[in-house]
Scaffold this active site. Structure first.
Site, PDB file in Angstrom:
ATOM      1  CE  LYS A 190      -1.825   3.038   1.925  1.00  0.00           C
ATOM      2  NZ  LYS A 190      -1.568   4.457   1.523  1.00  0.00           N
ATOM      3  CD  GLU A 265      12.663   4.205   9.088  1.00  0.00           C
ATOM      4  OE1 GLU A 265      12.471   5.218   9.800  1.00  0.00           O
ATOM      5  OE2 GLU A 265      12.755   4.243   7.859  1.00  0.00           O
ATOM      6  CB  CYS A 298      13.231   8.614   8.215  1.00  0.00           C
ATOM      7  SG  CYS A 298      14.171   7.414   7.284  1.00  0.00           S
ATOM      8  CD  GLU A 396      10.333  12.586  11.366  1.00  0.00           C
ATOM      9  OE1 GLU A 396       9.238  12.036  11.563  1.00  0.00           O
ATOM     10  OE2 GLU A 396      11.311  12.002  10.855  1.00  0.00           O
TER      11      GLU A 396
HETATM   12  P1  NAI Z   1       1.955   8.592   7.699  1.00  0.00           P
HETATM   13  O1  NAI Z   1       2.684   7.821   8.719  1.00  0.00           O
HETATM   14  O2  NAI Z   1       0.563   8.977   8.031  1.00  0.00           O
HETATM   15  O3  NAI Z   1       1.901   7.788   6.306  1.00  0.00           O
HETATM   16  C1  NAI Z   1       2.746   6.750   5.944  1.00  0.00           C
HETATM   17  C2  NAI Z   1       1.941   5.631   5.295  1.00  0.00           C
HETATM   18  O4  NAI Z   1       1.007   5.107   6.226  1.00  0.00           O
HETATM   19  C3  NAI Z   1       1.110   6.054   4.080  1.00  0.00           C
HETATM   20  O5  NAI Z   1       1.144   5.016   3.120  1.00  0.00           O
HETATM   21  C4  NAI Z   1      -0.278   6.183   4.650  1.00  0.00           C
HETATM   22  O6  NAI Z   1      -1.290   6.004   3.702  1.00  0.00           O
HETATM   23  C5  NAI Z   1      -0.294   5.051   5.640  1.00  0.00           C
HETATM   24  N1  NAI Z   1      -1.294   5.146   6.710  1.00  0.00           N
HETATM   25  C6  NAI Z   1      -1.769   6.275   7.299  1.00  0.00           C
HETATM   26  N2  NAI Z   1      -2.700   5.967   8.222  1.00  0.00           N
HETATM   27  C7  NAI Z   1      -2.813   4.617   8.238  1.00  0.00           C
HETATM   28  C8  NAI Z   1      -3.593   3.687   8.978  1.00  0.00           C
HETATM   29  N3  NAI Z   1      -4.451   4.089   9.915  1.00  0.00           N
HETATM   30  N4  NAI Z   1      -3.459   2.382   8.725  1.00  0.00           N
HETATM   31  C9  NAI Z   1      -2.595   1.942   7.791  1.00  0.00           C
HETATM   32  N5  NAI Z   1      -1.830   2.768   7.055  1.00  0.00           N
HETATM   33  C10 NAI Z   1      -1.918   4.092   7.274  1.00  0.00           C
HETATM   34  O7  NAI Z   1       2.833   9.850   7.355  1.00  0.00           O
HETATM   35  P2  NAI Z   1       2.408  11.230   6.630  1.00  0.00           P
HETATM   36  O8  NAI Z   1       1.095  11.722   7.129  1.00  0.00           O
HETATM   37  O9  NAI Z   1       2.566  11.048   5.194  1.00  0.00           O
HETATM   38  O10 NAI Z   1       3.554  12.197   7.188  1.00  0.00           O
HETATM   39  C11 NAI Z   1       3.444  12.793   8.457  1.00  0.00           C
HETATM   40  C12 NAI Z   1       4.792  12.871   9.127  1.00  0.00           C
HETATM   41  O11 NAI Z   1       5.327  11.563   9.315  1.00  0.00           O
HETATM   42  C13 NAI Z   1       5.875  13.567   8.343  1.00  0.00           C
HETATM   43  O12 NAI Z   1       5.793  14.930   8.414  1.00  0.00           O
HETATM   44  C14 NAI Z   1       7.102  13.002   8.991  1.00  0.00           C
HETATM   45  O13 NAI Z   1       7.358  13.667  10.201  1.00  0.00           O
HETATM   46  C15 NAI Z   1       6.718  11.582   9.284  1.00  0.00           C
HETATM   47  N6  NAI Z   1       7.173  10.634   8.235  1.00  0.00           N
HETATM   48  C16 NAI Z   1       8.244   9.843   8.480  1.00  0.00           C
HETATM   49  C17 NAI Z   1       8.704   9.015   7.496  1.00  0.00           C
HETATM   50  C18 NAI Z   1       9.866   8.141   7.696  1.00  0.00           C
HETATM   51  O14 NAI Z   1      10.599   7.890   6.753  1.00  0.00           O
HETATM   52  N7  NAI Z   1      10.059   7.569   8.842  1.00  0.00           N
HETATM   53  C19 NAI Z   1       8.103   8.969   6.179  1.00  0.00           C
HETATM   54  C20 NAI Z   1       6.942   9.803   6.030  1.00  0.00           C
HETATM   55  C21 NAI Z   1       6.528  10.597   7.034  1.00  0.00           C
END
Ligand code: NAI
Ligand code: MG
Length: 497
Positions: A190, A265, A298, A396
């Site tokens: 996904k 992660e 990240c 972050e």
């Molecule tokens: P997010 O954690 O919400 O999204 C990442 C993935 O999780 C996406 O594919 C999203 O569709 C999915 N997702 C969201 N809610 C879910 C749920 N309830 N069940 C299953 N899958 C779900 O991150 P977002 O909103 O894109 O970014 C927010 C913040 O997260 C960023 O500003 C950053 O601080 C952090 N982030 C960290 C990352 C890393 O590499 N560790 C990558 C992206 C974001």
């Protein structure tokens, strides 16, 4: 400028930089449409790339059923049988590096040249490395217990659900897909809703490589909808997620109902510690690199901690170098940093900086959108000596925003470095090996880089301490997660022949 425009060329197909992309899910080897769609845009100039199918519980159920049905035959193929197909897939990625690079840049705004030269070759490597590892390296010597032989094996575990973010879409997806498929699991990916394109094209490549139907599936849509349905499904064996801490908590709650093992992660607020004896030019170079990918990394060392005696000299050189960063269209060879991924994210980053300003923080560089470029481009920003407990230091930001703080002693540096809830990585710059070794030992993080940054080896464990994650992936660690590790104890007694 409308170079980024996608074109709808049929009901279920769009064309992006000359490549046809199916906007539907890929389930059981077939393209499956949904009733609803969501709009995908390019961060380069906000242009429309296409409407993508928006998955629901129905598509999650279909994908899990398809992956479950495909599992026994895929598992039975063994590492060699699977490896042949995966090596073919890696070759296909290599043959399509230019296409993948163009697509990914259009979709997430990261640099085209780094997609071409670094990221997409690494995508191929993610698949090849883990296929070869399963064939050649994944073994444990037998050992004896009172004449009994312990035989350790890594057995396929079932359906793995992979939830990935937008900052390095196909790279982070294949870092999970590679070992999951090599371990004999079947996969449902996904991808993030802001970057759906490379996953769809990649699905076509798996078909071309001869990966059997149902072994690899892509479901598009929102995390709260289809993502939530997938991770709550009782028929899945593994969840691997890269993203934010709040989302991880939601996923962990769903996983708890079925006791589904998770690998998380979750980003960080990593320190870049510059000791008094550091080579300042090297320290400056490493610190400025933290703006890469417009800060949407990240691992980024966003808290620069510098010994007070060298802080002025450091800040001067840092500013001099950072002001030369060329921000612009990520397709231009000269560009060093591009836009933020999406308006929502841009507003989030800007919100952090605006609130820091309002609370009186000393912003000595950037601090605002790049008005020459408009759109989603935010200037590289440096916040000088913010309060230790302010959100710009503890949360972050995930944008081109760094903080510079000073310390007096190594002990103070260590305490500051370890002061956040995160522990993904740390950078340490020092001119003295013993001292660096002593300080590195005290830093709490999954990866410590001493006098370097971003040196990554697929054999190494990768993951976060504290709130930066659960578990480690890479080398054997990936297989310890995706596979069922089994010990078969064979007695010397009871044999008839
Ligand atoms: P997010 O954690 O919400 O999204 C990442 C993935 O999780 C996406 O594919 C999203 O569709 C999915 N997702 C969201 N809610 C879910 C749920 N309830 N069940 C299953 N899958 C779900 O991150 P977002 O909103 O894109 O970014 C927010 C913040 O997260 C960023 O500003 C950053 O601080 C952090 N982030 C960290 C990352 C890393 O590499 N560790 C990558 C992206 C974001
Ligand atoms: Mg996009």
């Amino acid at each position: 400028m409308n170079r980024a425009k996608g074109k709808e060329i049929g009901l279920n197909t769009i064309e992006v930089v000359g490549t046809k992309i199916d906007t539907r899910h890929y389930i059981g080897g077939q393209r499956v449409a949904s009733a609803e769609a969501f709009t995908n845009t390019s961060p380069i100039d906000g242009s429309f790339l296409g409407d993508i199918c928006r998955g629901t519980q129905k598509e999650a159920d279909l994908a899990v059923a398809a992956a479950k049905a495909a599992f026994p035959a895929w598992a039975a193929l063994g590492p060699k049988g699977r490896g042949e197909l995966l090596l073919r897939l890696a070759e296909l990625v290599e043959e399509n590096i230019e296409t993948l690079a163009q697509l990914e840049t259009m979709d997430n705004g990261s640099l085209l040249r780094s997609h071409r030269r670094g990221v997409m070759p690494r995508v191929a490597m993610n698949i090849r490395f883990f296929a070869e590892w399963a064939m050649n390296e994944l073994q444990h010597p037998d050992f004896e217990t009172r004449g009994h032989t312990n035989k350790i094996s890594w057995d396929p575990s079932g359906v793995a659900v992979l939830i990935t973010p937008w900052n390095a879409p196909l790279m982070l997806a294949t870092w999970k897909i590679g070992p999951a498929l090599a371990a004999g699991d079947t996969v449902i990916l996904k991808p993030a809703e802001w970057t759906p394109l490379s996953a769809s094209f990649f699905a076509d490549l798996t078909k071309q490589a001869g990966i059997p139907d149902g072994v690899f599936n892509v479901v598009q849509g929102f995390g709260k909808e289809v993502g939530a349905a997938l991770v709550a499904h009782p028929d899945i064996a593994r969840i691997s997620f890269t993203g934010s801490v709040p989302t991880a908590k939601v996923i962990a709650r769903s996983a708890a109902d079925n006791l589904t093992p998770v690998s998380f992660e979750l980003g960080g607020k990593s320190p870049c510690v510059v000791l008094e004896d550091a080579d300042i030019d090297l320290a400056v170079e490493l610190a400025v690199e933290q703006y890469d990918n417009a800060g949407q990394v990240c691992l980024s060392g966003t808290r620069i901690l510098v010994h007070e005696n060298i802080a002025d000299a450091f800040a001067l050189k840092f500013k001099e170098k950072a002001l030369q960063i060329i921000q612009g269209d990520p397709r231009d060879e000269a560009t060093q940093i591009g836009p933020q991924i999406h308006q929502v994210h841009f507003d989030r980053v800007k919100g952090f900086v605006d609130r820091a300003k309002e609370s009186g923080a000393n912003i000595i560089m950037g601090g605002e959108p790049n008005s020459d470029l408009g759109g989603l481009y935010f200037r590289p920003t440096l916040v000088m000596n913010p309060d230790a407990d302010s959100e710009i230091v503890t949360s972050e930001v995930f944008g081109p925003v760094l903080c510079l703080q000073t310390f007096k002693t190594d002990e103070e540096a260590i305490a500051m470095a370890n002061s956040t809830e995160f522990g993904l990585a740390a950078i340490l710059v020092s001119g003295n090996k013993e001292r660096a070794e002593r300080v590195a030992k005290e830093l709490v993080a999954g990866t410590i880089w001493v006098n370097c940054f971003f040196v990554r080896d697929l054999r190494a464990p990768f993951g976060g301490s504290k709130k930066s994650g659960i578990g480690r992936e890479g080398g054997n660690w990936s297989f310890d997660f995706y596979a069922d590790v089994k010990n078969t104890v064979v007695s010397p007694n009871g044999w008839k022949e």
